[in-house]
Design a protein around this motif. Structure first.
Motif, PDB file in Angstrom:
ATOM      1  N   ILE A 138       0.798  -1.224   0.000  1.00 12.62           N
ATOM      2  CA  ILE A 138       0.000   0.000   0.000  1.00 12.62           C
ATOM      3  C   ILE A 138       0.833   1.278   0.000  1.00 12.62           C
ATOM      4  CG2 ILE A 138      -1.839   1.273   1.160  1.00 12.62           C
ATOM      5  CD1 ILE A 138      -2.618  -1.372  -0.229  1.00 12.62           C
ATOM      6  N   PRO A 139       1.862   1.424   0.872  1.00 11.13           N
ATOM      7  CA  PRO A 139       2.653   2.664   0.814  1.00 11.13           C
ATOM      8  C   PRO A 139       3.272   2.912  -0.561  1.00 11.13           C
ATOM      9  CG  PRO A 139       3.134   1.457   2.828  1.00 11.13           C
ATOM     10  CD  PRO A 139       2.298   0.559   1.976  1.00 11.13           C
ATOM     11  N   VAL A 140       3.705   1.829  -1.213  1.00 10.45           N
ATOM     12  CA  VAL A 140       4.270   1.974  -2.562  1.00 10.45           C
ATOM     13  C   VAL A 140       3.171   2.332  -3.549  1.00 10.45           C
ATOM     14  CG1 VAL A 140       5.571   0.809  -4.383  1.00 10.45           C
ATOM     15  CG2 VAL A 140       6.045   0.288  -1.986  1.00 10.45           C
ATOM     16  N   LEU A 141       2.024   1.714  -3.378  1.00 12.59           N
ATOM     17  CA  LEU A 141       0.881   1.986  -4.245  1.00 12.59           C
ATOM     18  C   LEU A 141       0.444   3.440  -4.119  1.00 12.59           C
ATOM     19  CD1 LEU A 141      -0.907   0.311  -6.143  1.00 12.59           C
ATOM     20  CD2 LEU A 141      -2.481  -0.010  -4.239  1.00 12.59           C
ATOM     21  N   VAL A 142       0.475   3.954  -2.906  1.00 17.92           N
ATOM     22  CA  VAL A 142       0.106   5.355  -2.670  1.00 17.92           C
ATOM     23  C   VAL A 142       1.003   6.271  -3.492  1.00 17.92           C
ATOM     24  CG1 VAL A 142       0.126   7.205  -0.958  1.00 17.92           C
ATOM     25  CG2 VAL A 142      -0.873   4.992  -0.375  1.00 17.92           C
ATOM     26  N   THR A 143       2.305   6.019  -3.444  1.00 18.77           N
ATOM     27  CA  THR A 143       3.253   6.852  -4.197  1.00 18.77           C
ATOM     28  C   THR A 143       3.109   6.646  -5.697  1.00 18.77           C
ATOM     29  OG1 THR A 143       4.816   6.697  -2.368  1.00 18.77           O
ATOM     30  CG2 THR A 143       5.684   7.402  -4.488  1.00 18.77           C
ATOM     31  N   ALA A 144       2.989   5.381  -6.109  1.00 15.39           N
ATOM     32  CA  ALA A 144       2.913   5.074  -7.541  1.00 15.39           C
ATOM     33  C   ALA A 144       1.662   5.650  -8.176  1.00 15.39           C
ATOM     34  CB  ALA A 144       2.967   3.558  -7.745  1.00 15.39           C
ATOM     35  N   ALA A 145       0.507   5.412  -7.554  1.00 11.22           N
ATOM     36  CA  ALA A 145      -0.745   5.883  -8.140  1.00 11.22           C
ATOM     37  C   ALA A 145      -0.831   7.397  -8.118  1.00 11.22           C
ATOM     38  CB  ALA A 145      -1.928   5.274  -7.391  1.00 11.22           C
ATOM     39  N   ARG A 146      -0.174   8.019  -7.136  1.00 12.75           N
ATOM     40  CA  ARG A 146      -0.202   9.486  -7.063  1.00 12.75           C
ATOM     41  C   ARG A 146       0.543  10.101  -8.239  1.00 12.75           C
ATOM     42  NH1 ARG A 146       2.467  10.728  -2.054  1.00 12.75           N
ATOM     43  NH2 ARG A 146       0.569  10.000  -1.059  1.00 12.75           N
ATOM     44  N   SER A 147       1.612   9.451  -8.694  1.00 11.77           N
ATOM     45  CA  SER A 147       2.409  10.012  -9.779  1.00 11.77           C
ATOM     46  C   SER A 147       1.934   9.550 -11.149  1.00 11.77           C
ATOM     47  CB  SER A 147       3.886   9.626  -9.599  1.00 11.77           C
ATOM     48  OG  SER A 147       4.036   8.219  -9.648  1.00 11.77           O
ATOM     49  N   HIS A 148       1.271   8.408 -11.212  1.00  9.04           N
ATOM     50  CA  HIS A 148       0.836   7.866 -12.500  1.00  9.04           C
ATOM     51  C   HIS A 148      -0.572   8.361 -12.811  1.00  9.04           C
ATOM     52  CE1 HIS A 148       4.426   5.715 -12.236  1.00  9.04           C
ATOM     53  NE2 HIS A 148       3.999   4.676 -11.565  1.00  9.04           N
ATOM     54  N   TYR A 149      -0.627   9.514 -13.420  1.00  4.69           N
ATOM     55  CA  TYR A 149      -1.881  10.214 -13.623  1.00  4.69           C
ATOM     56  C   TYR A 149      -2.595   9.739 -14.882  1.00  4.69           C
ATOM     57  CZ  TYR A 149      -4.916  14.364 -13.387  1.00  4.69           C
ATOM     58  OH  TYR A 149      -5.988  15.225 -13.289  1.00  4.69           O
ATOM     59  N   THR A 150      -3.053   8.474 -14.903  1.00  2.37           N
ATOM     60  CA  THR A 150      -3.833   7.944 -16.024  1.00  2.37           C
ATOM     61  C   THR A 150      -5.017   7.186 -15.451  1.00  2.37           C
ATOM     62  OG1 THR A 150      -2.702   5.802 -16.131  1.00  2.37           O
ATOM     63  CG2 THR A 150      -1.717   7.635 -17.378  1.00  2.37           C
ATOM     64  N   VAL A 151      -6.097   7.155 -16.198  1.00  3.02           N
ATOM     65  CA  VAL A 151      -7.287   6.452 -15.736  1.00  3.02           C
ATOM     66  C   VAL A 151      -7.002   4.975 -15.514  1.00  3.02           C
ATOM     67  CG1 VAL A 151      -9.617   5.730 -16.388  1.00  3.02           C
ATOM     68  CG2 VAL A 151      -8.880   8.064 -16.825  1.00  3.02           C
ATOM     69  N   THR A 152      -6.245   4.377 -16.422  1.00  2.38           N
ATOM     70  CA  THR A 152      -5.973   2.937 -16.331  1.00  2.38           C
ATOM     71  C   THR A 152      -5.226   2.593 -15.053  1.00  2.38           C
ATOM     72  OG1 THR A 152      -5.879   2.791 -18.740  1.00  2.38           O
ATOM     73  CG2 THR A 152      -4.911   0.979 -17.500  1.00  2.38           C
ATOM     74  N   ILE A 153      -4.141   3.321 -14.781  1.00  3.99           N
ATOM     75  CA  ILE A 153      -3.329   3.029 -13.591  1.00  3.99           C
ATOM     76  C   ILE A 153      -4.122   3.307 -12.323  1.00  3.99           C
ATOM     77  CG2 ILE A 153      -1.256   3.691 -12.309  1.00  3.99           C
ATOM     78  CD1 ILE A 153      -0.730   1.998 -14.800  1.00  3.99           C
ATOM     79  N   LEU A 154      -4.804   4.439 -12.277  1.00  2.00           N
ATOM     80  CA  LEU A 154      -5.610   4.762 -11.099  1.00  2.00           C
ATOM     81  C   LEU A 154      -6.714   3.722 -10.917  1.00  2.00           C
ATOM     82  CD1 LEU A 154      -5.975   8.643 -11.450  1.00  2.00           C
ATOM     83  CD2 LEU A 154      -4.517   7.410  -9.853  1.00  2.00           C
ATOM     84  N   GLY A 155      -7.301   3.278 -12.024  1.00  2.00           N
ATOM     85  CA  GLY A 155      -8.372   2.288 -11.944  1.00  2.00           C
ATOM     86  C   GLY A 155      -7.901   0.972 -11.343  1.00  2.00           C
ATOM     87  N   ILE A 156      -6.712   0.515 -11.735  1.00  3.40           N
ATOM     88  CA  ILE A 156      -6.201  -0.748 -11.187  1.00  3.40           C
ATOM     89  C   ILE A 156      -5.849  -0.578  -9.709  1.00  3.40           C
ATOM     90  CG2 ILE A 156      -4.424  -2.529 -11.382  1.00  3.40           C
ATOM     91  CD1 ILE A 156      -4.145  -1.822 -14.307  1.00  3.40           C
ATOM     92  N   ALA A 157      -5.240   0.555  -9.360  1.00  2.25           N
ATOM     93  CA  ALA A 157      -4.898   0.815  -7.959  1.00  2.25           C
ATOM     94  C   ALA A 157      -6.153   0.805  -7.097  1.00  2.25           C
ATOM     95  CB  ALA A 157      -4.167   2.146  -7.837  1.00  2.25           C
ATOM     96  N   VAL A 158      -7.202   1.431  -7.585  1.00  4.64           N
ATOM     97  CA  VAL A 158      -8.470   1.484  -6.852  1.00  4.64           C
ATOM     98  C   VAL A 158      -9.064   0.080  -6.710  1.00  4.64           C
ATOM     99  CG1 VAL A 158     -10.885   2.183  -7.127  1.00  4.64           C
ATOM    100  CG2 VAL A 158      -9.067   3.866  -7.349  1.00  4.64           C
ATOM    101  N   LYS A 159      -8.971  -0.701  -7.775  1.00  5.62           N
ATOM    102  CA  LYS A 159      -9.500  -2.074  -7.732  1.00  5.62           C
ATOM    103  C   LYS A 159      -8.795  -2.901  -6.652  1.00  5.62           C
ATOM    104  CE  LYS A 159     -10.564  -5.938 -10.847  1.00  5.62           C
ATOM    105  NZ  LYS A 159     -10.366  -6.508 -12.193  1.00  5.62           N
ATOM    106  N   ILE A 160      -7.485  -2.715  -6.530  1.00  5.82           N
ATOM    107  CA  ILE A 160      -6.720  -3.417  -5.491  1.00  5.82           C
ATOM    108  C   ILE A 160      -7.188  -2.990  -4.100  1.00  5.82           C
ATOM    109  CG2 ILE A 160      -4.416  -3.686  -4.473  1.00  5.82           C
ATOM    110  CD1 ILE A 160      -3.293  -3.397  -7.345  1.00  5.82           C
ATOM    111  N   LEU A 161      -7.304  -1.692  -3.886  1.00  4.89           N
ATOM    112  CA  LEU A 161      -7.732  -1.170  -2.583  1.00  4.89           C
ATOM    113  C   LEU A 161      -9.146  -1.638  -2.248  1.00  4.89           C
ATOM    114  CD1 LEU A 161      -6.344   2.460  -2.899  1.00  4.89           C
ATOM    115  CD2 LEU A 161      -5.545   0.728  -1.305  1.00  4.89           C
ATOM    116  N   HIS A 162     -10.013  -1.668  -3.243  1.00  3.57           N
ATOM    117  CA  HIS A 162     -11.394  -2.108  -3.033  1.00  3.57           C
ATOM    118  C   HIS A 162     -11.440  -3.560  -2.558  1.00  3.57           C
ATOM    119  CE1 HIS A 162     -15.368  -3.662  -4.452  1.00  3.57           C
ATOM    120  NE2 HIS A 162     -15.782  -2.520  -3.927  1.00  3.57           N
ATOM    121  N   ALA A 163     -10.627  -4.401  -3.176  1.00  4.24           N
ATOM    122  CA  ALA A 163     -10.596  -5.810  -2.784  1.00  4.24           C
ATOM    123  C   ALA A 163     -10.005  -5.980  -1.383  1.00  4.24           C
ATOM    124  CB  ALA A 163      -9.790  -6.615  -3.798  1.00  4.24           C
ATOM    125  N   LEU A 164      -8.913  -5.270  -1.103  1.00  7.98           N
ATOM    126  CA  LEU A 164      -8.275  -5.379   0.215  1.00  7.98           C
ATOM    127  C   LEU A 164      -9.199  -4.893   1.326  1.00  7.98           C
ATOM    128  CD1 LEU A 164      -4.657  -4.122  -0.625  1.00  7.98           C
ATOM    129  CD2 LEU A 164      -5.384  -6.481  -0.219  1.00  7.98           C
TER     130      LEU A 164
END
Length: 841
Positions: free
Chosen positions: A520-546
């Motif tokens: 999660i801490p890495v995901l927070v940094t990665a998704a914050r810098s990767h400003y695309t719908v696809t990347i944000l969408g996958i990050a959100v999907k992971i958080l939703h499942a967790l």
């Protein structure tokens, strides 16, 4: 002394002037400063503003002298100082612009880094400078001369051409601007034909941007020759920057030319392949691989041409035997095969014809990059049709190979292929278990994610792997399950057996492992810098499942998941953000809001929110979940239910601002849900209303005397008589707080069944309901003035004393008994004071 109106006006002028200075609009800033000085010449802020403008103008005037010294005398120090001022957006006085342009454009001295930076900064940062350059390149052969001049100067100088071409204000009319664009387009194309060309990405970028900005301006120039020049830039042997820009250009060319462009592409690939030499094959395969996602049907038809694949594999086998002759041919062929896997018929053809060669390269190649790419293609295709190897064995062997390749990858290309391959194989439950149990692999993937960038393809692959590991099976209602069974029966299909390794228990265990690996801490940094719908969408999907498992929610909150979800929703909703209006963005917003709701159900909001991230920021996304999606035939009530629980938790905060904001944003959908036919949703909405009654604004919804308030009270009283215990409890709690207010108490008394329902609560089997009913009656009879008198009368009319006494006889809770006794004492005391006695039971 200046009056307040004058002072306010001066402050506005100073603020506007400061903004103009920041935007380098010095002339406008000067005018504002003069007006401010005329109103308040001794004002300290005005004097400071004038001094700032004086400094700015002084610095701007220095630029001409510095550039003159550099151009005429070669003074490097002055040249660098001029570069520094220009990069700070220091404005050059308008009467000096033409002189600066003369020294930079009309003196073709020896190319140096300083001269290059000066030219680029001058043009890019000044509209007047762009006008100067435009005036020089719009006449006859001057376009060619300046194109070559700026190319020789360097990257900064050449890149300054594009903003000039795209700036309509730099040209006397649109016709002249269009002609300049066309000249530049042809010159850039011609440059790409130079066999000794360096920095081809400069030309390719210019071509791509001219096409994407307005391809119609190039009408008549986009012919077969132009198309083929651009297609040649897709060669995998060229720099990735050139290939990226060429892909953009080809996409636009195909969009503009449609069938004609597809025919040109088909002829180009066919003719190039027919030459049979490795160089031509590499170019053709590179182009086909890049264009496949753009026009898959067209390229698939080429790929499936009888004899193409059958003739290609022997060539590749000869190339691969012994010491490999051309690694690039191998790479180009496998990139094409990988791209072709988007088509089912192509996948089947590859499995039939190319499987053995791919398997050999994957297991025996001394080149890790080639082995990774071969394994990736194998991951995308089914096992060889006539092979005795089962699909399970095929997947196991391939997964083990990909894991080893990922752990030992030393180059970005190797990592990309092996990670992408793992993303495909990780769809299978058994492979998910093997990946999640491999601590070294998980750590490798997380470490790799730390170093990824927006453009890094590994980001998508790694996040896809983790998403596959933690994703639960989609929940199906009984009706959906029945429909699925009927569909299978109608299609004569056997009901698909669900793999026990992918049941909820196994997925939850995998989620815990991933969470403990500190993704999660890495995901927070990665998704914050990767400003695309696809990347944000996958990050959100992971958080939703967790967040599905309640035990995981506290750790998610501790590691920054709430902040990430709020930032993601904000970015996706921002106008002009990454496809903010697209369906994928809206789906990601809904999923993020649901994940946020899940976390906020189970954590103390006081531990999550702060002044920097207030609780109010979570209200809007949670409210989104309460509104039905009109585009969907069915409504998933789980997000609605969990959003209500999260909002109820937030409403428990001792912060009136949160409650008031919640009433403004979420009241209407919450009120609608009070009438939901789903028992859990109705209960949760009543519980939220109960918490909102701690706010005067919430009480006003029921006590302002309006017809709407009377209707709301009617609904709440009906819910206090509901069959569901928890619903009655929440409605009773809301009434207990409401009746503390005289206006609300009067409204209850004026309701036909108000007192009757409250007395029924007093006789309820549940001591919690009984307690709430007694509190309500106490509030009614204790109210001052006419309200209290009406309360006594209504309770007496309903034989309330006997009801309360009867309920207390069966009560075992001392707190409830105490309230009951207080109610009786209050009634007795008020009745005695009014000269009446009550009969003792």
């Amino acid at each position: 002394m200046a009056d307040s109106t004058t002072t306010q006006r001066v402050e506005e002028l100073v603020a506007q002037a400061r903004t103009c200075i920041e935007q380098r609009q010095l002339q406008k800033a000067t005018q504002l400063a003069k007006e401010a000085a005329s109103l308040a010449p001794t004002n300290q802020n005005v004097q400071a503003l004038v001094q700032s403008l004086s400094t700015e103008e002084s610095s701007g005037s220095q630029i001409l002298t510095l550039i003159k010294n550099y151009v005429e005398q070669g003074d490097q120090t002055d040249g660098q100082e001029a570069v520094k001022l220009l990069k700070q957006h220091t404005a050059i006085p308008s009467d000096q612009i033409s002189d600066v342009a003369h020294f930079l454009f009309d003196h073709d001295g020896k190319p140096t880094e300083t001269r290059d930076e000066l030219t680029g900064a001058f043009v890019i940062n000044s509209a007047a400078a762009r006008k100067q350059l435009a005036s020089r390149i719009q006449v006859g052969t001057e376009a060619t001369r300046f194109f070559r001049l700026l190319w020789r100067r360097g990257e900064h100088s050449f890149n300054s051409i594009l903003p000039v071409l795209l700036d309509a204000n730099a040209w006397p009319n649109s016709e002249t601007q269009t002609q300049a664009k066309r000249d530049a387009f042809l010159l850039a194309l011609g440059k790409l034909l130079d066999p000794a060309l360096e920095h081809g990405e400069w030309s390719m970028t210019l071509i791509a941007r001219l096409l994407t900005s307005n391809a119609h301006d190039m009408a008549g120039l986009i012919d077969r020759d132009a198309f083929e020049i651009v297609l040649a830039q897709l060669d995998i042997r060229l720099d990735t920057k050139i290939r990226a820009q060429a892909t953009l250009a080809v996409a636009k060319l195909l969009e503009e030319t449609r069938e004609e462009g597809e025919n040109i592409f088909t002829d180009y690939v066919t003719n190039t392949v027919s030459k049979g030499h490795n160089d031509e094959l590499i170019v053709a395969f590179s182009a086909a691989a890049s264009v496949f996602p753009l026009v898959p049907q067209t390229v698939a038809k080429l790929f499936l041409t009888p004899g193409f694949l059958e003739g290609l594999i022997p060539v590749l086998e000869r190339n691969s035997s012994g010491q490999r002759k051309s690694h690039r041919l191998e790479q180009a062929a496998m990139e094409l095969m990988s791209a072709a896997c988007v088509d089912k018929a192509c996948r089947e053809s590859l499995a039939k014809i190319a499987y053995n060669w791919l398997d050999d390269v994957a297991h025996t190649s001394s080149e890790a990059e080639a082995a990774s790419m071969a394994a990736l293609v194998l991951a995308k295709i089914p096992p060889k049709p006539d092979s005795e190897e089962s699909s399970v064995t095929h997947a196991d062997d391939l997964s083990s190979l990909l894991v080893n390749l990922t752990l030992n990858a030393s180059s970005p290309a190797e990592q990309q292929s092996s990670i992408e391959g793992l993303a495909y194989t990780s769809l299978q439950p058994k492979i998910k278990g093997e990946i999640v149990s491999n601590t070294a692999l998980l750590n490798k993937l997380i470490e790799r994610l730390k170093s990824t960038t927006t453009a890094d393809p590994c980001t998508f692959g790694i996040l896809t792997i983790f998403s596959n590991l933690v994703s639960y099976r989609p929940a199906q209602s009984e009706e959906q399950q029945k429909m699925s069974q009927l569909r299978n029966y109608a299609e004569s299909k056997k009901q698909e057996e669900k793999d026990p390794l992918d049941d909820d228990q196994h997925v939850t265990a995998r989620c815990k492992t991933v969470l403990d690996a500190n993704l999660i801490p890495v995901l927070v940094t990665a998704a914050r810098s990767h400003y695309t719908v696809t990347i944000l969408g996958i990050a959100v999907k992971i958080l939703h499942a967790l967040a599905r498992e309640q035990k995981h929610r506290g750790k998610l909150a501790q590691q920054g998941a709430v902040k990430l979800l709020l930032q993601t929703i904000d970015r996706l909703q921002t106008p002009g953000g990454p496809a903010s209006a697209s369906d994928s963005a809206q789906a990601a917003i809904q999923l993020a809001a649901h994940a946020l709701a899940r976390i906020l159900i189970s954590v103390n909001p006081q531990h999550v929110f702060s002044r920097a991230m207030p609780a109010i920021s979570a209200l809007r996304p949670l409210t989104l979940l309460l509104t039905p999606d009109t585009s969907s035939e069915t409504r998933d009530l789980l997000p609605v239910f969990e959003s209500l629980l999260a909002l109820t938790n937030l409403a428990s905060l001792e912060d009136d601002a949160v409650k008031d904001a919640l009433l403004r944003q979420a009241w209407q959908p919450t009120e609608d849900l009070l009438l939901s036919t789903n028992k859990l949703v109705q209960r949760a909405s009543v519980e939220l209303v109960c918490n909102l009654m701690a706010s005067p604004a919430g009480v006003a919804k029921y006590a302002d005397g309006s017809p709407a308030a009377k209707h709301r009270l009617h609904v709440l009283l009906a819910l206090a008589d509901a069959e569901d215990l928890a619903t009655r409890r929440a409605a009773g709690g809301a009434l207990a707080m409401l009746t503390e207010w005289d206006a609300a108490a009067k409204a209850v008394l004026e309701h036909d069944r108000g007192v009757s329902i409250l007395l029924d609560m007093c006789g309820d089997e549940s001591e919690e309901i009984k307690h709430r009913g007694l509190v309500c009656i106490l509030n009614l009879v204790s109210a001052p003035g006419e309200v209290g008198t009406m309360g006594l009368q209504k309770v007496a009319q309903q034989d309330g004393v006997e009801t309360i006494k009867s309920s207390l006889r069966e009560c075992r809770n001392t707190d409830v008994m105490a309230i009951g006794v207080e109610v009786l004492k209050t009634i007795m005391g008020k009745n005695e004071n009014s000269g009446r006695a009550i009969t003792q039971g």
